[in-house]
Scaffold this active site. Sequence first.
Site, PDB file in Angstrom:
ATOM      1  CE1 TYR A 168      -3.003  -2.837   6.095  1.00 44.10           C
ATOM      2  CE2 TYR A 168      -3.009  -0.243   5.201  1.00 44.10           C
ATOM      3  CZ  TYR A 168      -3.861  -1.725   4.509  1.00 44.10           C
ATOM      4  OH  TYR A 168      -2.906  -1.571   3.494  1.00 44.10           O
ATOM      5  CB  SER A 180      -0.554  -0.080   1.600  1.00 44.77           C
ATOM      6  OG  SER A 180      -1.739   0.864   2.020  1.00 44.77           O
TER       7      SER A 180
END
Length: 253
Positions: free
Chosen positions: A147, A137
């Site tokens: 994350y 990402s």
Amino acid sequence: MPTALITGASAGLGAEFAHQLAGRGADLVLVARGADALAELASELRESHGIAVEVITADLSREADVDRVAARISDADHPVDLLINNAGFGLPLQFADNDIDDEVRHLRVHVEAPMRLMHAAIRAMRGRGGRIINVASVAGFISRSTYSACKSWLIGFSRWANGEYSRDGVSVTALCPGFTHTSFHARMGLAAGKEGVPGPMWLNAEDVVREGLRDAARGRSVSIPSLRYKVIVAASRLLPSSLTAGVARRGRV
């Protein structure tokens, strides 16, 4: 026919990878937790494209399930030519307020499982060739909770592994999309225009997967499938982490 193994294949980018690869004639090994969703997708792809589709129901936060998937990758009689590490899930950004067991499970799915599956794949692919795509990402370039940290690890390791094992015919690509229209964001209650994220910042899953496959075929270690996100990543390298972290609180990529 080449064979691709896709984790997190029942929905989102995983399902889009399955559809596009099936359209190219690849046989598939689909991995996810939901047996019913996997079976439905497998049946659809067999009927639509006439390909072979295997199904492995597995929870990649469990070591025994990861071992079963790794064993399939290591099967020399039925080689896997493309591994796509796509499985994942999101947590609220406030680390201290999250259950630590959820955070550990998050780490296992996003870091430990891909590492174990890459280890099996590289050992099996060395010499004969193969490709690995790790779905990361743009969050991996920005300081933001666990994350971001997990995706940063995936990007860094992909860069190293691509350089190290390209001599053995194995490419490793970190695919780094931004906000993408998939069930990943829908499960967290996000959609275009929410959390301060304007509509133009959202990407289509079809485009993300198409460009990711193209960059992997070119042997690139990092794929950022959007010009606007390429600009954002470039800018983030010039800005202090305190500033980028503040901006990142507005949404989850």
